[in-house]
Design a protein around this motif. Structure first.
Motif, short mmCIF file in Angstrom:
data_model
loop_
_atom_site.label_atom_id
_atom_site.label_comp_id
_atom_site.label_asym_id
_atom_site.label_seq_id
_atom_site.Cartn_x
_atom_site.Cartn_y
_atom_site.Cartn_z
N TYR A 283 7.43 -4.05 0.83
CA TYR A 283 8.72 -3.98 1.52
C TYR A 283 9.43 -2.67 1.20
O TYR A 283 9.37 -2.17 0.08
N GLY A 284 10.08 -2.12 2.20
CA GLY A 284 10.81 -0.88 2.04
C GLY A 284 10.43 0.12 3.09
O GLY A 284 9.60 -0.15 3.97
N THR A 285 11.01 1.30 3.00
CA THR A 285 10.81 2.33 4.02
C THR A 285 9.85 3.44 3.59
O THR A 285 9.58 4.33 4.38
N SER A 286 9.36 3.37 2.37
CA SER A 286 8.38 4.37 1.94
C SER A 286 6.98 3.92 2.35
O SER A 286 6.80 2.80 2.83
N TRP A 287 6.00 4.80 2.16
CA TRP A 287 4.60 4.48 2.50
C TRP A 287 3.70 5.00 1.39
O TRP A 287 3.00 5.98 1.52
N PRO A 288 3.69 4.30 0.27
CA PRO A 288 2.99 4.79 -0.90
C PRO A 288 1.47 4.71 -0.77
O PRO A 288 0.93 3.96 0.04
N SER A 289 0.80 5.50 -1.59
CA SER A 289 -0.65 5.49 -1.62
C SER A 289 -1.21 4.93 -2.92
O SER A 289 -2.43 4.86 -3.08
N LEU A 290 -0.34 4.53 -3.81
CA LEU A 290 -0.79 3.97 -5.08
C LEU A 290 -0.97 2.46 -4.96
O LEU A 290 -0.09 1.75 -4.48
N ARG A 291 -2.11 1.98 -5.43
CA ARG A 291 -2.43 0.57 -5.35
C ARG A 291 -1.35 -0.29 -5.99
O ARG A 291 -0.96 -1.34 -5.44
N ASP A 292 -0.84 0.13 -7.13
CA ASP A 292 0.13 -0.68 -7.88
C ASP A 292 1.50 -0.76 -7.19
O ASP A 292 2.34 -1.56 -7.60
N GLU A 293 1.72 0.05 -6.17
CA GLU A 293 2.99 0.01 -5.44
C GLU A 293 3.04 -1.15 -4.45
O GLU A 293 4.11 -1.45 -3.92
N TYR A 294 1.91 -1.77 -4.19
CA TYR A 294 1.85 -2.83 -3.18
C TYR A 294 1.90 -4.21 -3.83
O TYR A 294 1.27 -4.46 -4.86
N ASP A 295 2.66 -5.09 -3.20
CA ASP A 295 2.89 -6.42 -3.77
C ASP A 295 2.07 -7.53 -3.11
O ASP A 295 1.85 -8.57 -3.72
N TYR A 296 1.67 -7.30 -1.88
CA TYR A 296 1.00 -8.37 -1.13
C TYR A 296 -0.33 -7.85 -0.61
O TYR A 296 -0.42 -6.73 -0.10
N TRP A 297 -1.34 -8.72 -0.72
CA TRP A 297 -2.70 -8.34 -0.38
C TRP A 297 -3.38 -9.41 0.46
O TRP A 297 -3.13 -10.60 0.28
N GLY A 298 -4.26 -8.94 1.35
CA GLY A 298 -5.13 -9.87 2.06
C GLY A 298 -6.35 -10.20 1.23
O GLY A 298 -6.51 -9.72 0.11
N GLN A 299 -7.22 -11.01 1.80
CA GLN A 299 -8.41 -11.48 1.08
C GLN A 299 -9.58 -10.50 1.18
O GLN A 299 -10.54 -10.63 0.43
N GLY A 300 -9.48 -9.55 2.09
CA GLY A 300 -10.53 -8.53 2.22
C GLY A 300 -11.54 -8.86 3.31
O GLY A 300 -11.76 -10.03 3.64
N THR A 301 -12.14 -7.82 3.86
CA THR A 301 -13.20 -7.98 4.85
C THR A 301 -14.30 -6.97 4.53
O THR A 301 -14.03 -5.82 4.20
N GLN A 302 -15.54 -7.43 4.60
CA GLN A 302 -16.68 -6.59 4.21
C GLN A 302 -17.07 -5.65 5.33
O GLN A 302 -17.22 -6.06 6.49
N VAL A 303 -17.24 -4.39 4.99
CA VAL A 303 -17.79 -3.39 5.90
C VAL A 303 -19.05 -2.83 5.27
O VAL A 303 -19.02 -2.35 4.13
N THR A 304 -20.15 -2.91 5.99
CA THR A 304 -21.42 -2.40 5.51
C THR A 304 -21.96 -1.40 6.52
O THR A 304 -22.10 -1.73 7.70
N VAL A 305 -22.24 -0.19 6.05
CA VAL A 305 -22.76 0.86 6.91
C VAL A 305 -24.19 1.17 6.48
O VAL A 305 -24.42 1.58 5.34
N SER A 306 -25.11 0.96 7.38
CA SER A 306 -26.52 1.19 7.07
C SER A 306 -26.92 2.61 7.47
O SER A 306 -26.40 3.17 8.43
#
Length: 124
Positions: free
Chosen positions: A100-123
């Motif tokens: 939440y907020g108006t900034s757009w950080p790039s540090l992982r620890d700045e984010y409070d909410y996360w999804g469960q993830g989706t796998q991407v595999t490139v052959s």
């Protein structure tokens, strides 16, 4: 709070494209930045891209600049990561995150909410 669900991952050949989506629910009417991170096998979770609430500002990891594009549609409460010219080294679990907020950080620890993830595999 905001809940996040990623989709769109899969298996693709090198040079191909995928578009990931991140559907948000909950308290989505307050400004929040959305970020994409990825975790390659056996490695730490790393920054990929971030976008601010209005979509007017973005930031990318050097490794994906020129190949990936982050965007969002607040009317649909959805964020996107368009991935082109995929390489085997892009293989990872991709996570979207919100802060939440108006900034757009790039540090992982700045984010409070996360999804469960989706796998991407490139052959190769």
């Amino acid at each position: 709070q905001v809940q996040l669900v990623e989709s769109g991952g899969g298996l693709v050949q090198a040079g191909g494209s995928l578009r990931l989506s991140c559907a948000a629910s909950g308290r989505t009417n307050s400004p929040y930045a959305m970020g994409w991170f990825r975790q390659p096998p056996g490695k730490e979770r790393e920054f990929v891209a971030t976008i601010n609430w209005s979509g007017s500002s973005t930031n990318y990891a050097d490794s994906v600049k020129g190949r990936f594009t982050i965007s969002r549609n607040n009317a649909k409460n959805t964020g996107y990561l368009q991935m082109n010219s995929l390489k085997p080294e892009d293989t990872a679990v991709y996570y979207c995150a919100a802060r939440y907020g108006t900034s757009w950080p790039s540090l992982r620890d700045e984010y409070d909410y996360w999804g469960q993830g989706t796998q991407v595999t490139v052959s190769s």
